[in-house]
Design a protein around this motif. Structure first.
Motif, PDB file in Angstrom:
ATOM      1  N   GLU A 124       0.671  -1.133  -0.065  1.00 27.00           N
ATOM      2  CA  GLU A 124      -0.066   0.033   0.175  1.00 27.00           C
ATOM      3  C   GLU A 124       0.855   1.183   0.086  1.00 27.00           C
ATOM      4  N   LEU A 125       0.353   2.392  -0.781  1.00 26.09           N
ATOM      5  CA  LEU A 125       1.218   3.249  -0.966  1.00 26.09           C
ATOM      6  C   LEU A 125       0.611   4.389   0.338  1.00 26.09           C
ATOM      7  N   ALA A 126       1.644   4.888   0.840  1.00 28.06           N
ATOM      8  CA  ALA A 126       1.250   6.019   2.170  1.00 28.06           C
ATOM      9  C   ALA A 126       1.764   7.322   1.768  1.00 28.06           C
ATOM     10  N   LEU A 127       0.913   8.306   2.252  1.00 24.73           N
ATOM     11  CA  LEU A 127       1.268   9.709   2.024  1.00 24.73           C
ATOM     12  C   LEU A 127       2.499   9.762   2.940  1.00 24.73           C
ATOM     13  N   VAL A 128       3.621  10.463   2.610  1.00 26.47           N
ATOM     14  CA  VAL A 128       4.577  10.367   3.366  1.00 26.47           C
ATOM     15  C   VAL A 128       5.121  12.029   3.486  1.00 26.47           C
ATOM     16  N   VAL A 129       5.216  12.431   4.644  1.00 22.74           N
ATOM     17  CA  VAL A 129       5.676  13.970   5.105  1.00 22.74           C
ATOM     18  C   VAL A 129       6.788  13.970   5.883  1.00 22.74           C
ATOM     19  N   THR A 150      -0.366   5.995  -8.292  1.00 22.73           N
ATOM     20  CA  THR A 150      -0.569   7.460  -7.770  1.00 22.73           C
ATOM     21  C   THR A 150      -1.414   8.274  -8.635  1.00 22.73           C
ATOM     22  N   ASP A 151      -0.938   8.246 -10.030  1.00 23.49           N
ATOM     23  CA  ASP A 151      -2.153   9.015 -10.852  1.00 23.49           C
ATOM     24  C   ASP A 151      -3.336   8.580 -11.007  1.00 23.49           C
ATOM     25  N   SER A 207       4.913  13.216  -0.514  1.00 21.41           N
ATOM     26  CA  SER A 207       5.125  12.024  -1.435  1.00 21.41           C
ATOM     27  C   SER A 207       4.174  10.867  -1.276  1.00 21.41           C
ATOM     28  N   PHE A 208       3.815  10.094  -2.101  1.00 21.24           N
ATOM     29  CA  PHE A 208       3.252   8.781  -1.961  1.00 21.24           C
ATOM     30  C   PHE A 208       4.178   7.653  -2.147  1.00 21.24           C
ATOM     31  N   MET A 209       4.532   6.826  -1.274  1.00 18.78           N
ATOM     32  CA  MET A 209       5.639   6.076  -1.246  1.00 18.78           C
ATOM     33  C   MET A 209       5.146   4.690  -0.671  1.00 18.78           C
ATOM     34  N   MET A 229      -4.483   3.008  -1.369  1.00 15.76           N
ATOM     35  CA  MET A 229      -3.763   2.993  -2.725  1.00 15.76           C
ATOM     36  C   MET A 229      -2.884   1.589  -2.568  1.00 15.76           C
ATOM     37  N   ARG A 230      -3.661   0.403  -3.060  1.00 14.40           N
ATOM     38  CA  ARG A 230      -2.779  -0.739  -3.036  1.00 14.40           C
ATOM     39  C   ARG A 230      -2.511  -1.056  -4.334  1.00 14.40           C
ATOM     40  N   ARG A 231      -1.340  -2.054  -4.396  1.00 11.44           N
ATOM     41  CA  ARG A 231      -0.764  -2.888  -5.603  1.00 11.44           C
ATOM     42  C   ARG A 231      -0.565  -4.171  -5.347  1.00 11.44           C
ATOM     43  N   SER A 232      -0.928  -5.033  -6.100  1.00 12.57           N
ATOM     44  CA  SER A 232      -0.564  -6.597  -6.101  1.00 12.57           C
ATOM     45  C   SER A 232       0.713  -6.677  -7.085  1.00 12.57           C
ATOM     46  N   VAL A 233       1.488  -7.439  -6.294  1.00 13.52           N
ATOM     47  CA  VAL A 233       2.941  -7.787  -6.860  1.00 13.52           C
ATOM     48  C   VAL A 233       2.800  -9.207  -7.065  1.00 13.52           C
ATOM     49  N   ALA A 234       3.401  -9.425  -8.459  1.00 19.81           N
ATOM     50  CA  ALA A 234       3.216 -10.999  -8.822  1.00 19.81           C
ATOM     51  C   ALA A 234       4.773 -11.347  -9.165  1.00 19.81           C
ATOM     52  N   MET A 235       5.149 -12.514  -9.032  1.00 18.50           N
ATOM     53  CA  MET A 235       6.191 -13.271  -9.674  1.00 18.50           C
ATOM     54  C   MET A 235       5.965 -13.692 -11.348  1.00 18.50           C
ATOM     55  N   VAL A 236       6.862 -13.433 -12.224  1.00 16.10           N
ATOM     56  CA  VAL A 236       6.476 -13.724 -13.593  1.00 16.10           C
ATOM     57  C   VAL A 236       7.720 -14.626 -14.077  1.00 16.10           C
TER      58      VAL A 236
END
Length: 305
Positions: A165-170, A205-206, A239-241, A265-272
């Motif tokens: 998950e991306l966090a808003l970082v300050v 982020t976009d 930033s979002f990091m 703001m979540r991302r799924s990460v895979a092995m390919v």
């Protein structure tokens, strides 16, 4: 020239008979005769002197037999080596991921893998985007890649491994640092330090900016996580990091991770990897990462409860 032709040739030389050689190799006499004819045609020399009562090596056959013995002995040795180590993965393994993920997220697991499987030569290739990682796998420049979903290619095996998950970082001196969460409205007057276009982090982020109908003021763009950290620390923007990229900075109090109310703001990460037979080293690595997926998930998502 085929291995079975060489085996047939040596069997005839040792037994002195096409019939006995065929019986030894579980072939018909016609089949073994065809193999020898094909071998003689390719070499351009008769290998046997044939009479009604016997089959003897010709002078060319005697020369050939010495080389055939060497070849078949080497083949037998090669098979023996692989059979002896069939349960022991070895060889070269090439892995690709974004540079910041290798440095901040995967490094401890790679280190443990190298200790556990020292006979496997593990090498890394850093990429700047999921697209580049996929291209490297498709080009067979690497064996396994880590990429954010979605990944759409009929040539690839894709196995989700974890979510982050991306966090808003300050920075610690920023007004947001005193809050656990902020609204989208409060972001409209902020300056952002973002990852460069094309990276999966920037795409996520976009997507948030578009859905939230927020036109960010972009102060800087970089793919260098440490650079972004440094700029946020001194107050040049927010930033979002990924959470895993700022763990130590938050522990030290240099940065603060803040939630945006109503948003995740979540991302799924895979092995390919390529859809084909994979050597033991690749299978071993895939199984290792599967076995450590829970620890990897914990490392990827442990900043904000």
């Amino acid at each position: 020239m085929e291995l079975r032709q060489l085996e047939a040739f040596r069997a005839i030389a040792e037994t002195g008979s096409f019939t006995r050689a065929a019986a030894r190799l579980n072939l018909t006499q016609s089949a073994i005769s065809q193999q020898i004819k094909a071998l003689e045609d390719e070499l351009g020399e008769p290998l046997f002197a044939r009479t009604k009562r016997s089959v003897k090596l010709s002078p060319s056959g005697e020369v050939a037999l010495r080389q055939v013995d060497i070849i078949l002995s080497s083949v037998r040795e090669l098979k023996g080596q692989f059979q002896a180590h069939r349960h022991l993965a070895c060889g070269r393994l090439r892995v690709a991921a974004a540079s910041q993920a290798i440095a901040h997220l995967f490094a401890p697991f790679y280190g443990e893998f190298k200790k556990s499987f020292s006979q496997i030569e593990l090498s890394f290739r850093t990429t700047i985007s999921t697209r580049e990682t996929i291209e490297e796998v498709l080009a067979n420049a690497v064996d396994v890649g880590f990429a954010s979903l979605p990944v759409n290619s009929p040539e690839l095996e894709v196995e989700p491994l974890f979510e982050d998950e991306l966090a808003l970082v300050v920075g610690s001196a920023h007004p947001f640092a005193r809050a656990s969460s902020v609204t989208v409205e409060r972001l409209r007057s902020e300056r952002f330090i973002l990852y460069e276009p094309g990276t999966s982090i920037r795409q996520t982020t976009d997507s948030f900016f578009q859905q939230a109908q927020l036109a960010p003021e972009v102060a800087m763009e970089s793919n260098d996580t440490d650079f972004i950290n440094g700029m946020v620390k001194i107050g040049l923007g927010i930033s979002f990091m990924p959470r895993w990229a700022v763990v130590e900075d938050i522990k030290r109090g240099d940065l603060k991770a803040v939630r945006v109310k109503g948003w995740k703001m979540r991302r799924s990460v895979a092995m390919v990897w390529l859809k084909r037979y994979q050597p033991a080293a690749v299978k071993t690595f895939l199984n290792f990462m599967r076995a450590h997926s829970k620890a990897l998930q914990k490392r990827a998502s442990g900043l904000i409860e």
